[in-house]
Scaffold this motif. Structure first.
Motif, PDB file in Angstrom:
ATOM      1  N   ASP A 153       0.868  -1.179   0.000  1.00  0.00           N
ATOM      2  CA  ASP A 153       0.000   0.000   0.000  1.00  0.00           C
ATOM      3  C   ASP A 153       0.904   1.228   0.000  1.00  0.00           C
ATOM      4  O   ASP A 153       1.536   1.545   1.014  1.00  0.00           O
ATOM      5  CB  ASP A 153      -0.904  -0.015   1.230  1.00  0.00           C
ATOM      6  N   ILE A 154       0.994   1.904  -1.142  1.00  0.00           N
ATOM      7  CA  ILE A 154       1.838   3.093  -1.273  1.00  0.00           C
ATOM      8  C   ILE A 154       0.977   4.291  -0.907  1.00  0.00           C
ATOM      9  O   ILE A 154       0.146   4.744  -1.689  1.00  0.00           O
ATOM     10  CB  ILE A 154       2.385   3.233  -2.709  1.00  0.00           C
ATOM     11  N   GLY A 155       1.136   4.772   0.316  1.00  0.00           N
ATOM     12  CA  GLY A 155       0.303   5.855   0.809  1.00  0.00           C
ATOM     13  C   GLY A 155       0.932   7.219   0.601  1.00  0.00           C
ATOM     14  O   GLY A 155       1.922   7.384  -0.118  1.00  0.00           O
ATOM     15  N   THR A 159       4.766   3.718   3.159  1.00  0.00           N
ATOM     16  CA  THR A 159       4.452   2.549   2.344  1.00  0.00           C
ATOM     17  C   THR A 159       4.384   1.345   3.276  1.00  0.00           C
ATOM     18  O   THR A 159       5.312   1.110   4.056  1.00  0.00           O
ATOM     19  CB  THR A 159       5.517   2.317   1.260  1.00  0.00           C
ATOM     20  N   GLU A 160       3.277   0.634   3.216  1.00  0.00           N
ATOM     21  CA  GLU A 160       3.073  -0.536   4.075  1.00  0.00           C
ATOM     22  C   GLU A 160       3.211  -1.807   3.246  1.00  0.00           C
ATOM     23  O   GLU A 160       2.641  -1.913   2.153  1.00  0.00           O
ATOM     24  CB  GLU A 160       1.679  -0.506   4.717  1.00  0.00           C
ATOM     25  N   ILE A 161       3.963  -2.752   3.776  1.00  0.00           N
ATOM     26  CA  ILE A 161       4.122  -4.064   3.155  1.00  0.00           C
ATOM     27  C   ILE A 161       3.594  -5.114   4.119  1.00  0.00           C
ATOM     28  O   ILE A 161       3.973  -5.125   5.298  1.00  0.00           O
ATOM     29  CB  ILE A 161       5.600  -4.372   2.831  1.00  0.00           C
ATOM     30  N   SER A 177       6.614  -1.008   7.681  1.00  0.00           N
ATOM     31  CA  SER A 177       6.162   0.339   7.371  1.00  0.00           C
ATOM     32  C   SER A 177       7.387   1.198   7.098  1.00  0.00           C
ATOM     33  O   SER A 177       8.263   1.334   7.952  1.00  0.00           O
ATOM     34  CB  SER A 177       5.353   0.923   8.539  1.00  0.00           C
ATOM     35  N   ILE A 178       7.449   1.755   5.895  1.00  0.00           N
ATOM     36  CA  ILE A 178       8.556   2.619   5.495  1.00  0.00           C
ATOM     37  C   ILE A 178       8.036   4.057   5.473  1.00  0.00           C
ATOM     38  O   ILE A 178       7.013   4.324   4.842  1.00  0.00           O
ATOM     39  CB  ILE A 178       9.073   2.245   4.090  1.00  0.00           C
ATOM     40  N   PRO A 294       6.538   9.579  -7.931  1.00  0.00           N
ATOM     41  CA  PRO A 294       7.092   9.038  -6.689  1.00  0.00           C
ATOM     42  C   PRO A 294       6.502   7.671  -6.337  1.00  0.00           C
ATOM     43  O   PRO A 294       7.222   6.759  -5.907  1.00  0.00           O
ATOM     44  CB  PRO A 294       6.729  10.099  -5.648  1.00  0.00           C
ATOM     45  N   GLY A 295       5.189   7.518  -6.533  1.00  0.00           N
ATOM     46  CA  GLY A 295       4.571   6.218  -6.284  1.00  0.00           C
ATOM     47  C   GLY A 295       5.077   5.162  -7.240  1.00  0.00           C
ATOM     48  O   GLY A 295       5.300   4.007  -6.856  1.00  0.00           O
TER      49      GLY A 295
END
Length: 346
Positions: A153-155, A159-161, A177-178, A294-295
């Motif tokens: 999930d690229i917020g 970004t959550e993996i 979580s990055i 960026p995404g």
């Protein structure tokens, strides 16, 4: 009609009771989203949906705080959500805030202000709960034969993996979580240039490497039965380009399995457009033009590390996960409007 079923004289015919409604609000770094739904067999029916770009996290990476203009934009969106909720007999409401409020020094202070001005009380959730909610919403996209799944999930602010074990009820094996999302990245390297884009890809790939080694994800991919699922504006935009949609259409995108090579070609097409081309593109537009590349750089890093033949596209996320939990009755702490009884607590 049998006498026992005849309506009383002067009385209105019997009507079906109105459906029970549930609502979920997701206050993110870039968007404020509300979803109101009614339970149906196997899921829910969308009654009303609202989304507005608020850029709450604008400047957060530099200052460490939410700016006044960003908070004003967000309060206006929350007020619009509150107005919609006033018009609907919502039984329960769950409202959450994610990376921008987690990270900002004044994040909790802003949420207190939001409660006073709008009556809405989002609670800050952890990265783990964020990953679990995304997993909940995307679980119906898993298929027979899937042993594992990588959900990304690229917020706006992170970004959550999620690394998932499939089954009757999918299980979160691990999550990462990055603190790199499309808003924060857009304020750093210039992803409209080859050098800037490549620098972001390299950085994100480095940040993912330890997670990959910890869970032996590459080895699991080689063994087969691993599904890659993306839920974000980035991956839905790539899908829109792959499908050559004249304008974005959620029904045509959500659940699509797109060839990864075709998605790579779509990425190159978007990169070649430049900002002006992205502004004019029907699946992007002016509000999202600065955030798409960026995404795409984050997506390219994921593809580099985990080269799967296809990606399953999900136009769904935290709101859908919250609604499913509320309707199932295990929503935990549902946050709503102050003094609203049934809406406030689960």
């Amino acid at each position: 009609m049998p006498p026992s079923l005849q309506p009383l004289s002067g009385a209105s015919p019997l009507r079906a009771p109105p459906p029970q409604l549930f609502a979920a609000l997701d206050l993110g770094t870039n968007n404020c989203r509300l979803l109101i739904g009614a339970p149906v067999r196997g899921g829910f029916r969308v009654v009303e949906s609202f989304s507005r770009v608020v850029r709450l996290g604008e400047g957060l990476a530099r200052s460490g705080t939410l700016s006044e203009p960003a908070m004003e934009r967000t309060l206006a969106a929350l007020s619009a959500c509150a107005d919609r909720l006033e018009r609907r007999p919502v039984r329960r409401l769950a409202a959450v805030a994610t990376e921008a409020c987690r990270r900002a020094r004044n994040g909790q202070e802003f949420l207190t202000r939001a409660a006073l001005e709008t009556g809405l009380r989002p609670r800050i959730i952890s990265p783990r709960e964020e990953a679990e909610l995304a997993m909940e919403s995307c679980a119906p996209l898993l298929e027979r034969g899937d042993r594992r799944a990588i959900l990304f999930d690229i917020g706006g602010g992170s970004t959550e993996i999620a690394w998932i074990r499939t089954g009757p009820r999918p299980e979160l094996i691990g999550y990462l979580s990055i603190p790199c999302g499309v808003v924060t990245l857009s304020e750093g390297e210039d992803c409209f240039t080859t050098r800037g884009f490549g620098a972001v890809v390299d950085d994100i790939a480095d940040r993912l490497a330890a997670f990959d080694r910890l869970h032996c994800i590459g080895q699991e991919i080689r063994a087969g039965g691993v599904r890659l699922i993306g839920t974000s504006g980035t991956v839905t935009t790539l899908a829109g380009v792959v499908l050559a949609l004249p304008r974005y259409n959620r029904q045509l995108v959500d659940g699509q399995r797109i060839n990864a090579d075709a998605a790579d070609d779509a990425l190159e097409t978007l990169f070649a457009m430049g900002r002006a081309g992205l502004v004019a593109h029907p699946c992007v537009g002016p509000e999202r033009a600065d955030f798409v590349l960026p995404g795409c750089a984050v997506y390219a890093a994921i593809r580099r590390l985990w080269p799967m033949p296809e990606v399953t596209v999900a136009d769904r996320g935290l709101r859908e996960g919250m609604l499913m939990r509320l309707m199932r009755g295990d929503g935990g702490r549902a946050e709503g409007r102050g003094g609203d009884g049934g809406r406030g607590a689960a």
